[in-house]
Design an enzyme around this catalytic site. Structure first.
Site, PDB file in Angstrom:
ATOM      1  N   ASP A 132       0.817  -1.220   0.000  1.00 16.79           N
ATOM      2  CA  ASP A 132       0.000   0.000   0.000  1.00 16.79           C
ATOM      3  C   ASP A 132       0.848   1.265   0.000  1.00 16.79           C
ATOM      4  O   ASP A 132       0.348   2.343  -0.315  1.00 16.79           O
ATOM      5  CB  ASP A 132      -0.919  -0.021   1.227  1.00 16.79           C
ATOM      6  CG  ASP A 132      -1.994   1.063   1.175  1.00 16.79           C
ATOM      7  OD1 ASP A 132      -2.408   1.439   0.061  1.00 16.79           O
ATOM      8  OD2 ASP A 132      -2.413   1.539   2.246  1.00 16.79           O
TER       9      ASP A 132
ATOM     10  N   SER B 111      -7.004   6.828  -0.809  1.00 13.95           N
ATOM     11  CA  SER B 111      -7.113   5.556  -1.508  1.00 13.95           C
ATOM     12  C   SER B 111      -8.533   5.028  -1.367  1.00 13.95           C
ATOM     13  O   SER B 111      -9.099   5.014  -0.264  1.00 13.95           O
ATOM     14  CB  SER B 111      -6.128   4.539  -0.925  1.00 13.95           C
ATOM     15  OG  SER B 111      -4.808   5.018  -1.013  1.00 13.95           O
TER      16      SER B 111
ATOM     17  N   GLN C 155      -4.609  -0.089  -7.367  1.00  6.17           N
ATOM     18  CA  GLN C 155      -5.268   0.783  -6.399  1.00  6.17           C
ATOM     19  C   GLN C 155      -5.865   1.982  -7.120  1.00  6.17           C
ATOM     20  O   GLN C 155      -5.204   2.581  -7.978  1.00  6.17           O
ATOM     21  CB  GLN C 155      -4.288   1.265  -5.334  1.00  6.17           C
ATOM     22  CG  GLN C 155      -4.942   2.112  -4.238  1.00  6.17           C
ATOM     23  CD  GLN C 155      -3.981   2.470  -3.122  1.00  6.17           C
ATOM     24  OE1 GLN C 155      -3.609   3.630  -2.967  1.00  6.17           O
ATOM     25  NE2 GLN C 155      -3.560   1.470  -2.347  1.00  6.17           N
TER      26      GLN C 155
END
Length: 312
Positions: A227, A251, A301
């Site tokens: 991430d 995100s 993402q």
């Protein structure tokens, strides 16, 4: 500015070993391992603590790791091959989270679990994890991107020493409360004053020490590290001026596909690039390779990037 006294603005490629920063990163990994020591509450429910506050909210990578690890505790026969997660609301690092795993499927070669991570009546993350017993071959080989070796690249925290004054307060956080991962990157990120530019970007990453032969934990910490810097990639490649003083960025979701057994206490190369930017949304793709060039995982993402509106 704080940090290790052995690193200066003119010498960015120093080691992590033996520095005061190493102690902080090792402490962060100790905390992450505790965060993944889930307390069973019965009926596939768990409670867990959080990392130290770094972003004013619980880091999304922590929630990904907890969701994948909790799901894996309910599947005996198969390793995880993917996790698809949505970040729904922000969480408070001072309060424990509750993780609930719902069995969806148990087959001969595959299994699936639905996972939610919540604080009280606030659902922070919902995810679907899939598990599959997969042979090691055949494998499509890929050429490793041409980047310097990790020891030839600066630590992420070393760029703090060259950060512009307007970013220094936030930048110092990466030294005072570092991630549980050693990251080496050849250019400063946008939150450390890096310039907007196009094209892919690669960084090396690994844990600062061994966590042993625990496959479920290795997979979880890789999901945690996957991430990092993806949201920053959306700002770096944005076609309009976009930095942390002019836009709000969050995100929205995260996906990871796992292909090989993970040993994340060894070096991995993470290459990220923009797949699309349209309106207020950007899609970032990533490929994680081990030091031998094998593709270990792919990621995706979607990021929301909106201009900050200020009242006059």
């Amino acid at each position: 500015m704080g940090g290790d006294e052995s690193t200066s603005a003119d010498d960015l490629t120093g080691p992590l070993r033996g520095t005061t920063l190493e102690a902080s990163v090792l402490g962060a990994l100790d905390t992450l391992e505790r965060v993944l020591q889930l307390e069973p509450l019965g009926d596939n429910r768990f409670q867990a603590t959080n990392e130290a506050d770094r972003f004013g909210r619980i880091f999304g990578g922590q929630l990904l790791a907890q969701a994948l690890y909790a799901a894996a505790t309910t599947v005996e026969a198969h390793p995880p091959h993917s996790l698809h997660a949505y970040f729904l609301q922000t969480g408070d690092s001072r309060r424990p989270v509750e993780i609930v795993v719902h069995p969806v499927r148990d087959g001969r070669s595959m299994a699936a679990r639905q996972v939610t991570v919540a604080q009280g009546d606030r659902t922070l993350l919902t995810a679907l994890a899939s598990f599959h017993s997969n042979p090691a071959e055949p494998e499509l080989t890929h050429q490793q991107p041409h980047v310097p070796r990790p020891e030839e690249m600066p630590l992420l925290q070393h760029w703090v020493y060259r950060v512009p004054p307007q970013f220094r307060s936030n930048a110092q956080t990466w030294i005072d409360v570092p991630p549980a991962v050693e990251m080496r990157i050849a250019e400063p990120t946008t939150f450390l004053g890096g310039q907007q530019t196009s094209g892919p970007r690669s960084h090396w990453m690994r844990l600062p020490r061994s966590i042993g032969d625990r496959p479920a934990l290795q997979n979880a910490v890789l999901a945690y590290a996957s991430d990092y810097l993806m949201l920053d990639m959306a700002l770096r490649c944005h076609p309009q001026p976009a930095d942390y003083t002019s836009v709000a960025a969050v995100s929205l979701d995260h996906a990871i596909w796992l292909y090989r057994p993970v040993r994340f206490d060894e070096w991995h190369l993470y290459t990220q690039e923009i797949a699309a930017i349209a309106g207020h949304r950007a899609l970032v793709h990533g490929v994680i390779r081990d030091a031998a060039g094998h593709v270990v995982a792919n990621t995706a993402q979607e990021v929301l990037v909106r201009p900050i509106t200020r009242s006059t």
